[in-house]
Design a protein around this motif. Structure first.
Motif, PDB file in Angstrom:
ATOM      1  N   GLY A 197       0.737  -1.116  -0.071  1.00 39.38           N
ATOM      2  CA  GLY A 197      -0.007   0.197  -0.410  1.00 39.38           C
ATOM      3  C   GLY A 197       0.557   1.082  -0.076  1.00 39.38           C
ATOM      4  N   LEU A 198       2.075   1.042  -0.125  1.00 44.31           N
ATOM      5  CA  LEU A 198       2.887   2.477  -0.223  1.00 44.31           C
ATOM      6  C   LEU A 198       2.256   3.397  -1.176  1.00 44.31           C
ATOM      7  CD1 LEU A 198       6.705   0.905   0.026  1.00 44.31           C
ATOM      8  CD2 LEU A 198       5.480   2.441   1.581  1.00 44.31           C
ATOM      9  N   HIS A 199       1.704   3.096  -2.234  1.00 44.84           N
ATOM     10  CA  HIS A 199       1.146   4.096  -3.262  1.00 44.84           C
ATOM     11  C   HIS A 199      -0.131   5.064  -2.756  1.00 44.84           C
ATOM     12  CE1 HIS A 199      -1.366   0.463  -3.737  1.00 44.84           C
ATOM     13  NE2 HIS A 199      -1.946   1.482  -4.294  1.00 44.84           N
ATOM     14  N   HIS A 200      -0.482   4.185  -1.742  1.00 48.48           N
ATOM     15  CA  HIS A 200      -2.104   4.965  -1.628  1.00 48.48           C
ATOM     16  C   HIS A 200      -1.902   5.489   0.031  1.00 48.48           C
ATOM     17  CE1 HIS A 200      -6.419   5.098  -1.902  1.00 48.48           C
ATOM     18  NE2 HIS A 200      -6.198   4.163  -0.792  1.00 48.48           N
ATOM     19  N   TYR A 201      -1.070   5.121   0.890  1.00 52.74           N
ATOM     20  CA  TYR A 201      -1.053   5.685   2.281  1.00 52.74           C
ATOM     21  C   TYR A 201      -1.277   6.918   2.336  1.00 52.74           C
ATOM     22  CZ  TYR A 201      -0.055   0.859   3.673  1.00 52.74           C
ATOM     23  OH  TYR A 201      -0.061  -0.645   3.819  1.00 52.74           O
ATOM     24  N   TYR A 202      -0.709   7.859   1.582  1.00 54.75           N
ATOM     25  CA  TYR A 202      -0.735   9.234   1.751  1.00 54.75           C
ATOM     26  C   TYR A 202      -2.141   9.687   1.296  1.00 54.75           C
ATOM     27  CZ  TYR A 202       4.118  10.639   2.200  1.00 54.75           C
ATOM     28  OH  TYR A 202       5.485  10.817   2.734  1.00 54.75           O
ATOM     29  N   ASN A 203      -2.946   8.976   0.518  1.00 55.37           N
ATOM     30  CA  ASN A 203      -4.592   9.125   0.275  1.00 55.37           C
ATOM     31  C   ASN A 203      -5.219   8.609   1.222  1.00 55.37           C
ATOM     32  OD1 ASN A 203      -3.612  10.319  -2.224  1.00 55.37           O
ATOM     33  ND2 ASN A 203      -3.691   8.238  -3.108  1.00 55.37           N
ATOM     34  N   MET A 204      -4.997   8.067   2.255  1.00 56.44           N
ATOM     35  CA  MET A 204      -5.727   7.530   3.236  1.00 56.44           C
ATOM     36  C   MET A 204      -5.608   8.430   4.656  1.00 56.44           C
ATOM     37  SD  MET A 204      -4.942   3.485   3.176  1.00 56.44           S
ATOM     38  CE  MET A 204      -5.837   3.004   4.562  1.00 56.44           C
ATOM     39  N   ARG A 205      -6.757   8.531   5.517  1.00 57.02           N
ATOM     40  CA  ARG A 205      -6.719   9.110   6.903  1.00 57.02           C
ATOM     41  C   ARG A 205      -5.897   8.310   7.727  1.00 57.02           C
ATOM     42  NH1 ARG A 205     -12.469  11.046   9.175  1.00 57.02           N
ATOM     43  NH2 ARG A 205     -12.558  11.876   7.240  1.00 57.02           N
ATOM     44  N   PHE A 206      -6.136   6.731   7.835  1.00 55.71           N
ATOM     45  CA  PHE A 206      -5.617   6.155   8.748  1.00 55.71           C
ATOM     46  C   PHE A 206      -5.417   4.721   8.359  1.00 55.71           C
ATOM     47  CE2 PHE A 206      -9.635   6.161  10.866  1.00 55.71           C
ATOM     48  CZ  PHE A 206      -9.624   4.495  11.009  1.00 55.71           C
ATOM     49  N   LEU A 207      -4.677   4.012   8.800  1.00 58.07           N
ATOM     50  CA  LEU A 207      -4.438   2.543   8.733  1.00 58.07           C
ATOM     51  C   LEU A 207      -4.326   1.772  10.268  1.00 58.07           C
ATOM     52  CD1 LEU A 207      -4.142  -0.336   7.659  1.00 58.07           C
ATOM     53  CD2 LEU A 207      -1.920   0.107   7.138  1.00 58.07           C
ATOM     54  N   TRP A 208      -5.191   1.180  10.613  1.00 58.94           N
ATOM     55  CA  TRP A 208      -4.804   0.362  12.040  1.00 58.94           C
ATOM     56  C   TRP A 208      -4.815  -1.122  11.913  1.00 58.94           C
ATOM     57  CZ3 TRP A 208      -5.609   1.777  17.578  1.00 58.94           C
ATOM     58  CH2 TRP A 208      -6.028   0.685  18.157  1.00 58.94           C
ATOM     59  N   MET A 209      -3.775  -1.567  12.486  1.00 57.41           N
ATOM     60  CA  MET A 209      -3.659  -3.031  12.351  1.00 57.41           C
ATOM     61  C   MET A 209      -3.515  -3.718  13.795  1.00 57.41           C
ATOM     62  SD  MET A 209      -1.574  -3.658   8.914  1.00 57.41           S
ATOM     63  CE  MET A 209      -1.804  -5.409   8.972  1.00 57.41           C
ATOM     64  N   SER A 210      -4.228  -4.525  14.403  1.00 58.53           N
ATOM     65  CA  SER A 210      -3.891  -5.168  15.713  1.00 58.53           C
ATOM     66  C   SER A 210      -3.792  -6.663  15.590  1.00 58.53           C
ATOM     67  CB  SER A 210      -4.781  -4.509  16.712  1.00 58.53           C
ATOM     68  OG  SER A 210      -6.112  -5.072  16.419  1.00 58.53           O
ATOM     69  N   SER A 211      -3.002  -7.166  16.464  1.00 59.14           N
ATOM     70  CA  SER A 211      -2.754  -8.593  16.303  1.00 59.14           C
ATOM     71  C   SER A 211      -2.569  -9.003  14.900  1.00 59.14           C
ATOM     72  CB  SER A 211      -3.853  -9.307  17.133  1.00 59.14           C
ATOM     73  OG  SER A 211      -4.075  -8.641  18.380  1.00 59.14           O
ATOM     74  N   CYS A 212      -1.757  -8.608  14.126  1.00 59.27           N
ATOM     75  CA  CYS A 212      -1.385  -9.243  12.876  1.00 59.27           C
ATOM     76  C   CYS A 212      -0.060  -9.814  12.909  1.00 59.27           C
ATOM     77  CB  CYS A 212      -1.735  -8.068  11.773  1.00 59.27           C
ATOM     78  SG  CYS A 212      -3.416  -7.512  11.535  1.00 59.27           S
TER      79      CYS A 212
END
Length: 609
Positions: free
Chosen positions: A537-552
């Motif tokens: 997702g490197l190409h898209h993260y600047y276009n997102m408000r946030f990413l949350w990942m837990s217990s991955c």
């Protein structure tokens, strides 16, 4: 990212001073007493200012601000309402320097998973820095809405003293304050129209805040305090309601019994929205005394369209609401553990109902009656009485199928269950093509179609394929990478995706990150996605408000590489135990874009890479 870039563009154009901004920029001028016609540029600027005043949607305004530097400045000077989806995405100083005429602010703090105790309570999202900046720059502030923010009593006192025109305060899922702060707002904000407290944690400071509202007629239009878990001065509340002739919305806490509710309704028959409090008796009626005529009290409220509350319901009193059921457009029974037998006499008359929240205690039988009676239903939420993974749920694919067949105008659904089938979900995708929000929470982990024992891939695939307006999706149950390939292929408008206990491999997340161009918010817990998926997702993260990942299956090194590749992305790794400093292992990754870089108030259990 264009939306937030527009709100907080890094284009450092000059800002007009408040004094110069107060005049139309194209006004006529005179030199030596002679009239001088304004230049063409001045005329265009004046026209632009007046046109922008008609733009209400923040997305439209964001788009306008990207046209040119002059449009960027003009849009800033005419914006009166400000929305900030992440309090750490931009600094208060940058906001107040650019937007100088703001009268209404909406500010969000912690991510949504904080509601489920998945984030340590002292993570941050303090309101104080924002309040200090607004106190200096926004003296004309009238409205403030805070969500998942840390608000202290001192903040509420400062707010009450600093804004002489303040009229509306809405706090949603906030904490850190108590009845002392509410007392300051009630006593100092003389023009207060709205005080709405929703799902907040309010400390009991043993302060009678209800009595602090000024004597005489008030401007109150909405008073919501159903989340305040402490007794209130009912006599003071009754006097307040009596002298608030403009009051339309009133939601009471569980310390108000049905007898007291009756007295309030008699004083305020003009109510359109009512939260009933406990809806049960807490006082013993003296022998020989006759109970009030609750039915007539509800019948007198002819404008009532929204009903909620029922926090400690006594089912014998439910017939009291029968007279208003035909007029209701919104009914919230999410705190009422009622059966289908108790629901049916009410719901069968609710032909105008558009919003319904219930517990799964109504069973599939109750949902069948909803489907038969509520043809205009737009939103349905079915919550579990027992939220444990191995708990017993009383609704299933049978109830979902009935809703899809009877409520074909449905636009939003949240459905908790233990058993589901692909066939029922596929039927909903075909019967309710206008769905914008589809959240199906199969509470047991990795549960397949309970009839065919197949993964739930085809059901969720049908939702994203057939529901062309879908913007929010929550998936659960036994899902393979095929389900995520469907989301990536067809979910082109999806902005919010929540994933729990799902997926086979990193490919699942890659399908989503590479295929969903509108994705803004991504929440993932207990899923097998690792560093390779994260890097896709490197190409898209600047276009997102946030990413949350837990217990991955993420590693600290993999997260570090993301931080190095995207320097304007804040990458936080969080230990679930707020007493320990993070080392190599961590439970939570929280990434968000920011114009300011790493925050300065991170606690020791948060490491910013």
């Amino acid at each position: 990212m264009s939306e937030d870039r527009a709100e907080m563009s890094e284009d450092g154009g000059e800002s007009s001073s408040p004094s110069s901004a107060a005049k139309p920029r194209g006004c006529d001028v005179s030199v030596g007493g002679e009239y001088v016609s304004p230049s063409a540029d001045q005329v265009l600027d004046n026209v632009l200012d007046n046109v922008l005043l008609f733009l209400r949607s923040r997305r439209d305004r964001n788009a306008a601000s990207l046209v040119s530097k002059s449009w960027w400045r003009a849009e800033a000077l005419t914006r009166e309402e400000l929305f900030i989806g992440n309090c750490y995405a931009v600094s208060p100083r940058r906001v107040t320097e650019r937007f100088q005429r703001v009268r209404a602010v909406t500010l969000k703090g912690k991510p949504r998973f904080a509601d489920f105790s998945l984030m340590p309570p002292n993570w941050g999202a303090h309101f104080a820095p924002w309040l200090a900046a607004m106190g200096d720059s926004y003296r004309a502030l009238e409205k403030l809405c805070l969500k998942r923010m840390r608000v202290k009593d001192e903040d509420l006192e400062f707010l009450a003293r600093s804004f002489p025109c303040f009229k509306e305060l809405v706090l949603v899922c906030c904490d850190g304050f108590g009845t002392s702060g509410l007392a300051m707002v009630a006593s100092k904000c003389r023009q207060l129209r709205v005080l709405d407290l929703t799902d907040d944690e309010v400390a009991d400071d043993e302060v009678d805040w209800i009595s602090c509202f000024p004597e005489g007629e008030t401007s109150l239009e909405s008073l919501i305090f159903d989340c305040v878990e402490c007794p209130i001065n009912f006599e003071a509340l009754e006097r307040l309601v009596t002298r608030s002739r403009s009051l339309k919305k009133l939601r009471l806490n569980r310390f108000v019994n049905i007898g007291q509710l009756y007295r309030l309704m008699i004083q305020a028959p003009q109510l359109t929205h009512l939260g009933t409090g406990s809806f049960g008796p807490s006082e013993i009626v003296a022998q020989g005394d006759q109970e009030p005529d609750y039915v007539s009290a509800f019948a007198a409220c002819r404008s009532l369209v929204c009903l909620s509350g029922f926090r400690e319901i006594t089912s014998d009193y439910l017939p009291a609401i029968y007279p208003v059921s035909a007029n209701l457009t919104s009914l919230n029974f999410s705190y009422a553990n009622i059966s289908a037998e108790q629901l049916i006499p009410i719901i069968r008359h609710c032909h105008k109902l558009q919003i319904l929240w219930v517990l799964d205690s109504v069973c599939d039988e109750g949902l069948h009656v909803v489907a038969a009676a509520c043809k205009d239903l737009l939103e349905l939420r079915v919550f579990p009485v027992d939220a444990r993974e191995d708990g017993e749920a009383s609704v299933s694919d049978v109830g979902l199928l009935a809703i899809s067949e009877g409520c074909r105008k449905l636009q939003s659904i949240l459905y908790f269950c233990q058993r589901m089938t692909n066939a029922a979900v596929i039927a909903m995708s075909k019967n309710c093509p206008d769905l914008v929000v589809f959240r199906l929470c199969i509470m047991g982990r990795h549960r397949p179609d309970h009839i065919t024992n197949e993964p739930m891939d085809e059901g969720f695939g049908a939702i994203v394929k057939n529901c062309k307006k879908l913007t929010r999706l929550a998936v659960s149950g036994l899902l393979t990478d095929r389900a995520f390939s469907y989301i990536g292929q067809y979910g082109k408008l999806v902005r919010t995706l929540s994933v729990a206990f799902a997926g086979d491999s990193d490919m699942g997340l890659k399908y989503v990150l590479e295929g969903c161009p509108r994705l803004q918010k991504l929440e993932i817990r207990d899923s097998p996605f690792g560093d390779s998926a994260l890097h896709s997702g490197l190409h898209h993260y600047y276009n997102m408000r946030f990413l949350w990942m837990s217990s991955c299956k993420l590693t600290r090194q993999g997260c570090m590489e993301i931080a190095q590749e995207l320097p304007r992305l804040v990458v936080e790794v969080i230990n679930g135990n707020d007493e320990d400093e993070i080392k190599d292992d961590f439970g939570i990754l929280y990434m968000y874009r920011s114009l300011e870089g790493p925050r300065s108030d991170a606690p020791r259990f948060v490491t910013i890479l």
